[in-house]
Enzyme design. Structure first.
Site, PDB file in Angstrom:
ATOM      1  CG  ASP A  67       7.100   1.680  10.405  1.00 12.23           C
ATOM      2  OD1 ASP A  67       7.275   2.639   9.626  1.00 12.23           O
ATOM      3  OD2 ASP A  67       6.617   1.811  11.541  1.00 12.23           O
ATOM      4  CG  ASN A 136       0.038   1.123  21.086  1.00 13.73           C
ATOM      5  OD1 ASN A 136       0.971   1.798  20.636  1.00 13.73           O
ATOM      6  ND2 ASN A 136      -0.504   0.131  20.419  1.00 13.73           N
ATOM      7  CG  HIS A 138       3.118   1.911  18.021  1.00 17.71           C
ATOM      8  ND1 HIS A 138       1.853   1.669  17.535  1.00 17.71           N
ATOM      9  CD2 HIS A 138       3.537   3.031  17.362  1.00 17.71           C
ATOM     10  CE1 HIS A 138       1.545   2.581  16.627  1.00 17.71           C
ATOM     11  NE2 HIS A 138       2.548   3.421  16.515  1.00 17.71           N
ATOM     12  CD  GLU A 143       1.068  -2.034  17.393  1.00 17.93           C
ATOM     13  OE1 GLU A 143       1.170  -1.217  18.320  1.00 17.93           O
ATOM     14  OE2 GLU A 143       0.316  -1.846  16.423  1.00 17.93           O
TER      15      GLU A 143
HETATM   16  C1  F6R Z   1       5.676   5.461  11.502  1.00 17.93           C
HETATM   17  C2  F6R Z   1       5.859   4.790  12.766  1.00 17.93           C
HETATM   18  C3  F6R Z   1       4.909   4.947  13.905  1.00 17.93           C
HETATM   19  C4  F6R Z   1       4.516   6.389  14.174  1.00 17.93           C
HETATM   20  C5  F6R Z   1       3.548   6.497  15.360  1.00 17.93           C
HETATM   21  C6  F6R Z   1       3.113   7.911  15.612  1.00 17.93           C
HETATM   22  O1  F6R Z   1       6.698   5.130  10.596  1.00 17.93           O
HETATM   23  O2  F6R Z   1       6.797   4.082  12.886  1.00 17.93           O
HETATM   24  O3  F6R Z   1       5.476   4.387  15.063  1.00 17.93           O
HETATM   25  O4  F6R Z   1       5.668   7.137  14.430  1.00 17.93           O
HETATM   26  O5  F6R Z   1       2.426   5.702  15.110  1.00 17.93           O
HETATM   27  O6  F6R Z   1       2.389   8.346  14.508  1.00 17.93           O
HETATM   28  P1  F6R Z   1       1.836   9.840  14.401  1.00 17.93           P
HETATM   29  O7  F6R Z   1       3.044  10.707  14.216  1.00 17.93           O
HETATM   30  O8  F6R Z   1       0.964   9.830  13.193  1.00 17.93           O
HETATM   31  O9  F6R Z   1       1.119  10.123  15.671  1.00 17.93           O
END
Ligand code: F6R
Length: 242
Positions: A67, A136, A138, A143
């Site tokens: 992303d 959440n 995701h 989301e």
């Molecule tokens: C990042 C991504 C997000 C993260 C998720 C967890 O490229 O796709 O889905 O993997 O928000 O983020 P952290 O590792 O910072 O808790």
């Protein structure tokens, strides 16, 4: 689903980096799906070390990131392209032309999303997709929603995600409100998935993902339908599981 419980974040990083290194050893021209965020940083540090020591060779590797924020240029220090360059690509022997991150500055978003899907297909599909998990549930920036999104698309970020990601910005107001992300369908086409989750603050979500109903309201639950998922979780994140 294979669940590997580790003592702490350090061991999680070691285990996950070994899995990625093994993938590269077995298939040196692998297509790796990569993630940003806090969790993969320890993994990337170890992969850099393995590359420096000659144990891992990235010269034939292709990467596709999950992303990117909309409206942030590649050289913006908050962009995911910048993050990947800083935390991995600048320090390994990968061909920069073979590293792909969605272009958040694209004028024609639909075209950029279609082009990203084309890049993944033409590379031969994703061999191993690394995923982190949001509070959440995701994955990528998919989301909680009424249905699972299929291919790469543009999303509006939830307040919870903006809140969680503001730590990388001066304030929540600076977090872009939109992002481009691979779809759940794109992620599910990966031959193997490596999910990494760390910390007590994710324990409730881990429990929902592993034991609750499969639902787009908790997007990561869909991974239970994938044939080859390795879920590496530290003890704190696993603490609500029996
Ligand atoms: C990042 C991504 C997000 C993260 C998720 C967890 O490229 O796709 O889905 O993997 O928000 O983020 P952290 O590792 O910072 O808790």
């Amino acid at each position: 689903m294979r669940i590997i419980k580790t003592a702490d974040y350090d061991e999680l990083s070691r285990v996950a980096s070994n899995i990625i290194a093994a993938q590269i050893t077995v298939k040196p021209d692998s297509v790796l799906g990569l993630a940003t965020g806090s969790t993969p940083i320890g993994i990337y540090d170890r992969l850099i070390k393995k590359c420096e020591e000659g144990d891992v060779d990235f010269s034939d590797i292709t990467t596709v990131n999950l992303d990117e924020y909309c409206s942030l240029a590649a050289d913006d220090e908050h962009s995911y392209r910048y993050f990947m360059n800083e935390h991995l690509f600048n320090h390994i022997n990968i061909n920069p032309a073979n590293t792909h991150v969605p272009n958040g500055m694209a004028g024609d978003v639909a075209l950029e999303c279609a082009e990203y899907e084309r890049i993944i297909k033409e590379a031969g599909g994703i061999d191993l997709q690394l995923l982190g998990m949001g509070h959440n549930g995701h994955i990528g920036f998919n989301e909680p929603a009424d249905e699972f999104a299929d291919v790469t698309h543009c999303v509006d970020l939830t307040e919870r995600t903006i809140e969680a990601n503001k730590r990388f910005f001066d304030s929540a107001d600076d977090v872009p409100r939109r992002a481009l992300t691979m779809g759940i369908g794109t992620i599910m086409t990966a031959k193997k998935i490596l999910m990494v989750v760390s910390g007590r603050d994710k324990a409730e979500t881990v429990k929902r993902v592993l034991t609750g109903p499969v639902t787009p309201v908790v997007p990561a639950t869909i991974l239970r339908f994938h044939a080859d998922v390795t879920f590496v979780c530290d003890a704190a994140a696993y603490s609500l599981m029996k």
